[in-house]
Write a protein that holds these residues in place. Structure first.
Motif, mmCIF file in Angstrom:
data_model
loop_
_atom_site.group_PDB
_atom_site.id
_atom_site.type_symbol
_atom_site.label_atom_id
_atom_site.label_comp_id
_atom_site.label_asym_id
_atom_site.label_seq_id
_atom_site.Cartn_x
_atom_site.Cartn_y
_atom_site.Cartn_z
ATOM 1 N N SER A 33 50.537 40.902 -37.563
ATOM 2 C CA SER A 33 51.144 39.826 -37.574
ATOM 3 C C SER A 33 50.019 38.766 -37.097
ATOM 4 O O SER A 33 49.201 39.221 -36.248
ATOM 5 C CB SER A 33 52.401 39.326 -36.942
ATOM 6 N N LEU A 34 50.186 37.304 -37.578
ATOM 7 C CA LEU A 34 49.181 36.474 -37.117
ATOM 8 C C LEU A 34 49.786 35.346 -36.712
ATOM 9 O O LEU A 34 50.383 34.705 -37.468
ATOM 10 C CB LEU A 34 48.037 36.122 -38.167
ATOM 11 N N ALA A 35 49.575 34.763 -35.501
ATOM 12 C CA ALA A 35 50.388 33.566 -35.071
ATOM 13 C C ALA A 35 51.916 33.738 -35.202
ATOM 14 O O ALA A 35 52.413 32.782 -35.536
ATOM 15 C CB ALA A 35 49.578 32.452 -35.750
ATOM 16 N N GLY A 36 52.308 35.014 -35.175
ATOM 17 C CA GLY A 36 53.929 35.189 -35.356
ATOM 18 C C GLY A 36 54.484 35.389 -36.840
ATOM 19 O O GLY A 36 55.486 35.586 -36.919
ATOM 20 N N PHE A 37 53.676 35.318 -37.769
ATOM 21 C CA PHE A 37 53.788 35.637 -38.994
ATOM 22 C C PHE A 37 53.090 36.891 -39.576
ATOM 23 O O PHE A 37 52.165 37.490 -39.329
ATOM 24 C CB PHE A 37 53.212 34.590 -40.086
ATOM 25 N N SER A 38 53.911 37.529 -40.520
ATOM 26 C CA SER A 38 53.715 38.903 -40.905
ATOM 27 C C SER A 38 52.455 38.571 -41.408
ATOM 28 O O SER A 38 52.141 37.818 -42.648
ATOM 29 C CB SER A 38 54.828 39.473 -41.911
ATOM 30 N N ALA A 39 51.439 39.718 -41.661
ATOM 31 C CA ALA A 39 50.024 39.469 -41.965
ATOM 32 C C ALA A 39 49.451 40.477 -42.945
ATOM 33 O O ALA A 39 48.449 40.475 -43.481
ATOM 34 C CB ALA A 39 48.894 39.121 -40.753
ATOM 35 N N GLY A 40 50.147 41.839 -42.653
ATOM 36 C CA GLY A 40 49.777 43.063 -43.303
ATOM 37 C C GLY A 40 49.682 44.247 -42.572
ATOM 38 O O GLY A 40 50.580 44.452 -41.775
#
Length: 240
Positions: A33-40
């Motif tokens: 996750s990146l900055a709280g968002f799913s990222a891969g």
């Protein structure tokens, strides 16, 4: 050397290991996750046979971030293991693809020195380009990921430094002493750019805070997640 040919060489390196030692295979899977968002996702698969190893690593953009950025990273390597947990690579290949531009790096190591370095497409020397001979003793990024993420005994997981050279850039990971945290442990550290970066990149940021989270099982430290500060926010990887 073509990509498939290099993978064949990696497998051959494992097959030629001395003796009849049984292969040990470990695979790690992390959700990103990146900055709280799913990222891969991040995956690392390591095949160890005797004192030899071969590994594959992948990063794939996904989730909300994957809708914006089509990023893929594939790496493979092979080498020898000393003192049970220290890695000495003999070859490394990585391919970065952001959907608009792709490039491949290939490196052969000899006596701890990166040699036969090639980039596709080729890179022109820059004033900040590094002399590979001056980076002797450093390991490739995938071996660095192994040193950081694979299970290690208590006393060998934290309070150490990992020096990495990918044929063009040099980085350092410093991990501090173990601290109790809830029902597990953390080790605070720093990921640093050392060399091979443009002056502009070095002015933007050099050091990025890193926190490793562990559980202890039978005297073995296992990474459960890690957090790394980036220029785009906090990147978090949670073990599945």
């Amino acid at each position: 050397m073509a990509y498939r040919a290099l993978i064949g060489a990696v497998l051959a390196c494992v097959a030629l290991s001395a003796g009849t030692a049984r292969a040990q295979v470990q695979q790690l899977d992390f959700g990103l996750s990146l900055a709280g968002f799913s990222a891969g996702s991040l995956t690392l698969a390591v095949n160890r046979e005797g004192d030899r190893y071969a590994a594959r690593g992948q990063i794939r953009a996904g989730g909300l971030v994957g809708l914006i950025v089509n990023f893929k990273y594939d790496a493979s390597n092979a080498g020898r293991i000393v003192n049970d947990y220290d890695y000495r690579p003999v070859q490394f290949e990585a391919r970065n693809d952001n959907g608009k531009r792709a490039f491949t790096t290939q490196v052969r190591f000899e006596n701890g020195v990166a040699r036969d370095i090639s980039f596709d497409p080729p890179r022109e020397p820059r004033p900040w380009s590094l002399d590979p001979a001056a980076e002797a003793g450093k390991i490739d990024p995938l071996s660095g990921a192994m040193a950081l993420l694979l299970d290690r005994p208590v006393g060998r997981a934290c309070d150490r430094t990992i020096e990495v050279f990918d044929g063009g850039r040099s980085n350092r990971i410093r991990i501090g002493p173990r601290e109790a945290s809830g029902d597990g442990y953390i080790c605070r550290g720093v990921y640093s750019r050392v060399g091979g970066y443009s002056p502009r990149s070095m002015r933007r940021n050099v050091n990025f805070d890193l926190v490793m989270f562990y559980r202890e099982v039978g005297g073995i430290m296992q990474v459960t997640q890690f957090q790394l500060q980036t220029t785009a926010g906090t990147a978090t990887a949670v073990r599945r």
